[in-house]
Design an enzyme around this catalytic site. Sequence first.
Site, PDB file in Angstrom:
ATOM      1  N   ASP A 132      85.915  44.909  68.612  1.00 38.11           N
ATOM      2  CA  ASP A 132      85.927  45.835  67.493  1.00 38.11           C
ATOM      3  C   ASP A 132      87.357  46.211  67.109  1.00 38.11           C
ATOM      4  OD1 ASP A 132      84.974  47.508  65.544  1.00 38.11           O
ATOM      5  OD2 ASP A 132      84.628  49.197  66.875  1.00 38.11           O
ATOM      6  N   CYS A 186      67.910  35.448  55.503  1.00 36.00           N
ATOM      7  CA  CYS A 186      67.487  36.662  54.780  1.00 36.00           C
ATOM      8  C   CYS A 186      66.437  36.315  53.717  1.00 36.00           C
ATOM      9  CB  CYS A 186      68.679  37.342  54.109  1.00 36.00           C
ATOM     10  SG  CYS A 186      69.634  38.368  55.241  1.00 36.00           S
ATOM     11  N   CYS A 241      74.491  55.508  61.537  1.00 32.08           N
ATOM     12  CA  CYS A 241      73.218  55.355  60.812  1.00 32.08           C
ATOM     13  C   CYS A 241      72.656  53.987  61.199  1.00 32.08           C
ATOM     14  CB  CYS A 241      73.482  55.421  59.304  1.00 32.08           C
ATOM     15  SG  CYS A 241      72.104  54.834  58.282  1.00 32.08           S
ATOM     16  N   CYS A 244      69.555  50.442  58.140  1.00 29.26           N
ATOM     17  CA  CYS A 244      69.461  49.044  57.692  1.00 29.26           C
ATOM     18  C   CYS A 244      69.085  48.107  58.839  1.00 29.26           C
ATOM     19  CB  CYS A 244      70.717  48.594  56.953  1.00 29.26           C
ATOM     20  SG  CYS A 244      72.267  48.917  57.765  1.00 29.26           S
TER      21      CYS A 244
HETATM   22  S1  SF4 Z   1      66.661  43.623  56.078  1.00 31.21           S
HETATM   23 FE1  SF4 Z   1      68.508  42.922  55.030  1.00 31.21          FE
HETATM   24  S2  SF4 Z   1      69.662  41.834  56.606  1.00 31.21           S
HETATM   25 FE2  SF4 Z   1      67.547  42.001  57.367  1.00 31.21          FE
HETATM   26  S3  SF4 Z   1      66.545  40.094  56.699  1.00 31.21           S
HETATM   27 FE3  SF4 Z   1      66.171  41.646  55.111  1.00 31.21          FE
HETATM   28  S4  SF4 Z   1      67.833  41.306  53.635  1.00 31.21           S
HETATM   29 FE4  SF4 Z   1      68.438  40.289  55.517  1.00 31.21          FE
HETATM   30  S1  SF4 Z   2      74.641  50.533  54.824  1.00 32.91           S
HETATM   31 FE1  SF4 Z   2      73.214  50.740  56.538  1.00 32.91          FE
HETATM   32  S2  SF4 Z   2      74.333  52.073  57.979  1.00 32.91           S
HETATM   33 FE2  SF4 Z   2      75.313  52.331  55.966  1.00 32.91          FE
HETATM   34  S3  SF4 Z   2      74.257  54.072  54.999  1.00 32.91           S
HETATM   35 FE3  SF4 Z   2      73.232  52.199  54.324  1.00 32.91          FE
HETATM   36  S4  SF4 Z   2      71.508  51.990  55.751  1.00 32.91           S
HETATM   37 FE4  SF4 Z   2      72.975  53.382  56.709  1.00 32.91          FE
END
Ligand code: SF4
Ligand code: SF4
Length: 311
Positions: A132, A186, A241, A244
């Site tokens: 990192d 994806c 967070c 995602c």
């Molecule tokens: S959630 Fe986002 S990163 Fe994951 S498979 Fe779907 S498009 Fe791709």
């Molecule tokens: S990009 Fe991912 S980690 Fe950043 S605010 Fe959106 S959902 Fe949360």
Amino acid sequence: MPSKSALTTLIKNKAFELGFVLCGMSRAVFMDEEARRVEAWLNNNYNGEMGYLDNHFDMRVDPTKLVPGAKSVISVAYNYYTTEKQADPEAPKVSMYAFGRDYHKVVKNKLKLLFTYVQSVAGDIYGRAFVDSAPVLEKDWAARSGLGWRGRHGLLINPKKGSYFFLGELILDLELDYDHPIKDFCGTCRRCIDACPTDAISSEGYFINASQCITYVTVELRAEVIPDEFKGKMENWAFGCDICQQVCPWNKFAAPHQEPDFTPRPFLNMTKEEWQDITEPIYEEVFFSTPVKRARYEGLKRNIRFLDNND
Ligand code: SF4
Ligand code: SF4
């Protein structure tokens, strides 16, 4: 010295023995395509106040500037996934990566052991370990080394293990056999884009406006107050967070880590009220040597206050 391919196999086996869940190799060359992408990203000021990402651009796209004579980049991944959760569903949320001991030390120590091993089998070689670290485009190296693909949320996804892992690199002046990038799976999925509460992910994905991302706001932003534009959008995140990653279908393959240092700390049991009443001595005690220390006490208090007033 063993042959190049025997050496590559020995290094990968050692990496797995040390607990890395993925390991791949790339030729240490100038990152032409990635350089153009990073330049566009910086030109859009998507790095927010993270000025350090603007520094040493040459180093970031050329590994030989970091390690003179570099021939290979070894990318590794270290799992941090756990099924443990914060006990109080109302408590301010902490990203899973910060539940245990600071990963920088844990993963770097493992990489140093891997490097010592490489020296023991390959002789007098030079190299450096990174975890990192701003001058290394670690997700791009991992993608080049076939560890996974960069998803629409910008993180690396492995089709068998998901995305809950830390990345690290060894840059060495040693020739190895090289891996190849894998396909982007994806497909037509847009779950991360649709779920991001701050629209930090571009409409087509793959471009993240870090200055809009809750992780940046709660961990990196040093302002005394969180900008009003984040009102009502924080979804109770006080540090980082995971949204995602939580919605990404590939994380159904995530399996719990086996790293004692990542054992979740007792702060997972704190109630909402305990979070609100946190004092500096308590902060120092409960977050000792965890990634949450990066926010500092004032930063975490600011985040908690913002959630109390706006979420
Ligand atoms: S959630 Fe986002 S990163 Fe994951 S498979 Fe779907 S498009 Fe791709
Ligand atoms: S990009 Fe991912 S980690 Fe950043 S605010 Fe959106 S959902 Fe949360």
